[in-house]
Design a protein around this motif. Structure first.
Motif, PDB file in Angstrom:
ATOM      1  N   SER A   1       9.538  -1.764 -12.295  1.00  0.00           N
ATOM      2  CA  SER A   1       7.885  -1.433 -12.398  1.00  0.00           C
ATOM      3  C   SER A   1       7.790  -3.240 -13.248  1.00  0.00           C
ATOM      4  N   THR A   2       6.721  -3.346 -13.599  1.00  0.00           N
ATOM      5  CA  THR A   2       6.761  -4.631 -13.851  1.00  0.00           C
ATOM      6  C   THR A   2       5.377  -4.050 -14.731  1.00  0.00           C
ATOM      7  N   PRO A   3       5.287  -5.027 -16.264  1.00  0.00           N
ATOM      8  CA  PRO A   3       3.594  -4.565 -16.731  1.00  0.00           C
ATOM      9  C   PRO A   3       3.187  -5.465 -15.777  1.00  0.00           C
ATOM     10  N   VAL A   4       1.213  -5.526 -16.165  1.00  0.00           N
ATOM     11  CA  VAL A   4       0.511  -5.489 -15.774  1.00  0.00           C
ATOM     12  C   VAL A   4      -0.673  -5.720 -16.908  1.00  0.00           C
TER      13      VAL A   4
ATOM     14  N   ARG B   1       0.633  -1.114 -15.463  1.00  0.00           N
ATOM     15  CA  ARG B   1       2.369  -1.449 -14.483  1.00  0.00           C
ATOM     16  C   ARG B   1       2.033  -1.023 -13.189  1.00  0.00           C
ATOM     17  N   LEU B   2       2.917  -2.354 -12.447  1.00  0.00           N
ATOM     18  CA  LEU B   2       3.271  -2.139 -11.190  1.00  0.00           C
ATOM     19  C   LEU B   2       3.978  -1.836 -10.755  1.00  0.00           C
ATOM     20  N   TYR B   3       4.343  -0.384  -9.446  1.00  0.00           N
ATOM     21  CA  TYR B   3       5.687  -0.396  -9.527  1.00  0.00           C
ATOM     22  C   TYR B   3       5.973  -0.321  -7.464  1.00  0.00           C
ATOM     23  N   LEU B   4       6.996  -1.286  -8.132  1.00  0.00           N
ATOM     24  CA  LEU B   4       7.599  -1.677  -6.150  1.00  0.00           C
ATOM     25  C   LEU B   4       8.083  -1.263  -5.651  1.00  0.00           C
ATOM     26  N   LEU B   5       7.975  -0.982  -4.194  1.00  0.00           N
ATOM     27  CA  LEU B   5       9.795  -0.892  -3.891  1.00  0.00           C
ATOM     28  C   LEU B   5       9.431  -1.327  -2.413  1.00  0.00           C
ATOM     29  N   CYS B   6      10.213  -2.369  -2.516  1.00  0.00           N
ATOM     30  CA  CYS B   6      10.395  -3.311  -1.444  1.00  0.00           C
ATOM     31  C   CYS B   6      11.329  -3.239  -0.814  1.00  0.00           C
ATOM     32  N   SER B   7      12.388  -4.376  -0.352  1.00  0.00           N
ATOM     33  CA  SER B   7      13.380  -4.572   0.628  1.00  0.00           C
ATOM     34  C   SER B   7      14.467  -5.619  -0.329  1.00  0.00           C
ATOM     35  N   PRO B   8      15.632  -6.023   0.467  1.00  0.00           N
ATOM     36  CA  PRO B   8      16.240  -7.162  -0.485  1.00  0.00           C
ATOM     37  C   PRO B   8      15.547  -8.436  -0.711  1.00  0.00           C
ATOM     38  N   ASP B   9      14.872  -8.392   0.182  1.00  0.00           N
ATOM     39  CA  ASP B   9      14.317 -10.013  -0.135  1.00  0.00           C
ATOM     40  C   ASP B   9      13.006  -9.989  -0.474  1.00  0.00           C
TER      41      ASP B   9
ATOM     42  N   LEU C   1      10.432  -8.299   0.480  1.00  0.00           N
ATOM     43  CA  LEU C   1       9.179  -7.709   0.993  1.00  0.00           C
ATOM     44  C   LEU C   1       8.546  -5.807   0.656  1.00  0.00           C
ATOM     45  N   PRO C   2       6.899  -5.748  -0.201  1.00  0.00           N
ATOM     46  CA  PRO C   2       6.270  -5.010  -0.440  1.00  0.00           C
ATOM     47  C   PRO C   2       6.614  -4.133   0.515  1.00  0.00           C
ATOM     48  N   VAL C   3       7.026  -3.213   0.325  1.00  0.00           N
ATOM     49  CA  VAL C   3       7.286  -1.998   1.479  1.00  0.00           C
ATOM     50  C   VAL C   3       6.279  -0.851   0.829  1.00  0.00           C
ATOM     51  N   GLY C   4       5.963  -0.481  -0.532  1.00  0.00           N
ATOM     52  CA  GLY C   4       5.119   0.559  -1.099  1.00  0.00           C
ATOM     53  C   GLY C   4       5.398   0.235  -2.723  1.00  0.00           C
ATOM     54  N   PHE C   5       3.662   0.287  -3.037  1.00  0.00           N
ATOM     55  CA  PHE C   5       3.262  -0.167  -4.768  1.00  0.00           C
ATOM     56  C   PHE C   5       2.332   0.557  -5.220  1.00  0.00           C
ATOM     57  N   GLU C   6       2.285   1.377  -6.345  1.00  0.00           N
ATOM     58  CA  GLU C   6       1.446   1.700  -7.429  1.00  0.00           C
ATOM     59  C   GLU C   6       1.277   1.066  -7.989  1.00  0.00           C
ATOM     60  N   LEU C   7      -0.142   1.015  -8.517  1.00  0.00           N
ATOM     61  CA  LEU C   7      -0.824   0.983  -9.689  1.00  0.00           C
ATOM     62  C   LEU C   7      -0.958   1.766 -10.932  1.00  0.00           C
ATOM     63  N   ALA C   8      -0.616   2.169 -11.763  1.00  0.00           N
ATOM     64  CA  ALA C   8      -0.426   3.428 -13.203  1.00  0.00           C
ATOM     65  C   ALA C   8      -0.597   2.802 -14.256  1.00  0.00           C
ATOM     66  N   PRO C   9      -0.826   2.924 -15.120  1.00  0.00           N
ATOM     67  CA  PRO C   9      -1.592   2.715 -16.743  1.00  0.00           C
ATOM     68  C   PRO C   9      -0.274   2.733 -17.678  1.00  0.00           C
ATOM     69  N   ALA C  10      -0.249   2.038 -18.250  1.00  0.00           N
ATOM     70  CA  ALA C  10       0.991   1.305 -18.633  1.00  0.00           C
ATOM     71  C   ALA C  10       1.713   2.406 -19.549  1.00  0.00           C
TER      72      ALA C  10
ATOM     73  N   ALA D   1       6.764   6.995  -9.751  1.00  0.00           N
ATOM     74  CA  ALA D   1       8.041   6.528  -8.687  1.00  0.00           C
ATOM     75  C   ALA D   1       8.086   7.493  -7.637  1.00  0.00           C
ATOM     76  N   ALA D   2       7.683   8.750  -8.274  1.00  0.00           N
ATOM     77  CA  ALA D   2       7.995  10.548  -6.959  1.00  0.00           C
ATOM     78  C   ALA D   2       7.070  10.538  -6.120  1.00  0.00           C
ATOM     79  N   GLU D   3       5.664  10.135  -6.877  1.00  0.00           N
ATOM     80  CA  GLU D   3       4.685   9.916  -5.779  1.00  0.00           C
ATOM     81  C   GLU D   3       4.398   8.858  -5.051  1.00  0.00           C
ATOM     82  N   LEU D   4       5.280   7.150  -5.644  1.00  0.00           N
ATOM     83  CA  LEU D   4       5.310   6.810  -4.439  1.00  0.00           C
ATOM     84  C   LEU D   4       6.251   6.752  -3.549  1.00  0.00           C
ATOM     85  N   LEU D   5       7.038   7.536  -3.867  1.00  0.00           N
ATOM     86  CA  LEU D   5       8.352   7.334  -2.780  1.00  0.00           C
ATOM     87  C   LEU D   5       8.161   8.688  -1.645  1.00  0.00           C
TER      88      LEU D   5
END
Length: 289
Positions: free
Chosen positions: A110-113, A147-155, A157-166, A174-178
């Protein structure tokens, strides 16, 4: 196929126009279609021009041969906020044809927004009550927003993402995203913040496998995974430095979601187009001028 902004926008228009279902409309048809508007928004992100008035003036000179009609700032912003669901859907539709979507490795972080810098701004913001205060360990600072939670491939590529309060619990989000996007047989690499038997059991129950760096207070299992962890850190660097994620300018929830979705869609479109041009990877230089 050439790797330049014009070629990317033409290919993106064809894909979006074919894959996205048409919206029902009433009254006079718009002078610029939804597909054209999405492509124009992606051009804004790639040209790194967050100011919409300035970008639309630039677009008339730089992109006028591709877009016969360039809307005004008010119409541009209003239409794109309404198109947030279509932007989110387009990310998935463009990710699936990419060869890296089939990779068995998934990177999670995840990363801050940030959405405000002062207490007065937080109090008066339309996002008050939705965002929260969080701590960014990599920069040793507090911030207010999401926070932007990102599930991506090695290069990247966004596979899944979630925006949640910091201030939302990382492992819960992350459990909800997966649970929503993880496919069986995938290996998920995360950082130490996702440690815990319950979270690891969830990934296993979904048919995946969780790898994370070892903590100091536990037996060695996977090592530091430093080199692989750098892959998703570099993806976040691309989103922040080249795609201006932290300069999103969102003031409402719909606006924030729309602006983040544009950046993820731009990243997805670039990665897919680079595969088509025989230059796999997350290379944006050919599209930013």
């Amino acid at each position: 196929m050439s790797a330049d902004l014009d070629a990317l926008l033409v290919c993106l228009y064809v894909l979006v126009d074919d894959l996205l279902p048409a919206r029902r409309r009433f009254g006079r048809p718009p002078r610029i279609s939804d597909s054209e508007l999405i492509c124009l928004a992606i051009a804004q992100v790639l040209l790194d021009c967050p100011n919409e008035r300035r970008f639309l003036r630039l677009a008339k000179r730089r992109l006028g041969h591709l877009f016969p009609y360039i809307p005004g700032q008010s119409g541009f912003n209003k239409r794109l906020r309404a198109l947030a669901p279509q932007l989110l859907e387009a990310i998935t539709l463009l990710a699936r044809p990419s060869p890296s979507f089939c990779d068995r490795l998934r990177l999670l972080d995840s990363t801050p927004v940030p959405c405000a810098a002062s207490r007065e701004t937080v109090r008066r913001s339309a996002l008050a009550g939705l965002g929260g205060y969080g701590y960014c360990r990599s920069h040793s600072r507090w911030f207010w927003g999401f926070r932007l939670y990102l599930l991506c491939s090695p290069d990247g590529l966004p596979v899944g993402f979630e925006l949640a309060p910091a201030n939302a619990p990382e492992r819960v989000v992350a459990a909800e995203l997966l649970a929503r996007v993880l496919e069986p047989g995938k290996t998920v690499i995360a950082d130490k913040g996702f440690a815990g038997a319950e979270f690891e059991q969830l990934v296993t129950a979904l048919g995946g496998r969780l790898l994370r760096p070892d903590r100091k207070d536990e037996q060695p299992r996977f090592g530091s995974l430093g080199g692989i962890r750098q892959w998703i850190e570099s993806t976040f660097d691309t989103l922040k430095d080249q795609l201006s994620l932290e300069r999103h300018g969102g003031r409402t929830l719909n606006g924030l979601v729309s602006r983040i979705a544009r950046r993820l869609l731009a990243l997805t479109a670039v990665i897919l187009h680079n595969w088509h041009t025989g230059q796999p990877g997350r290379h944006l230089t050919a599209y930013d001028h």
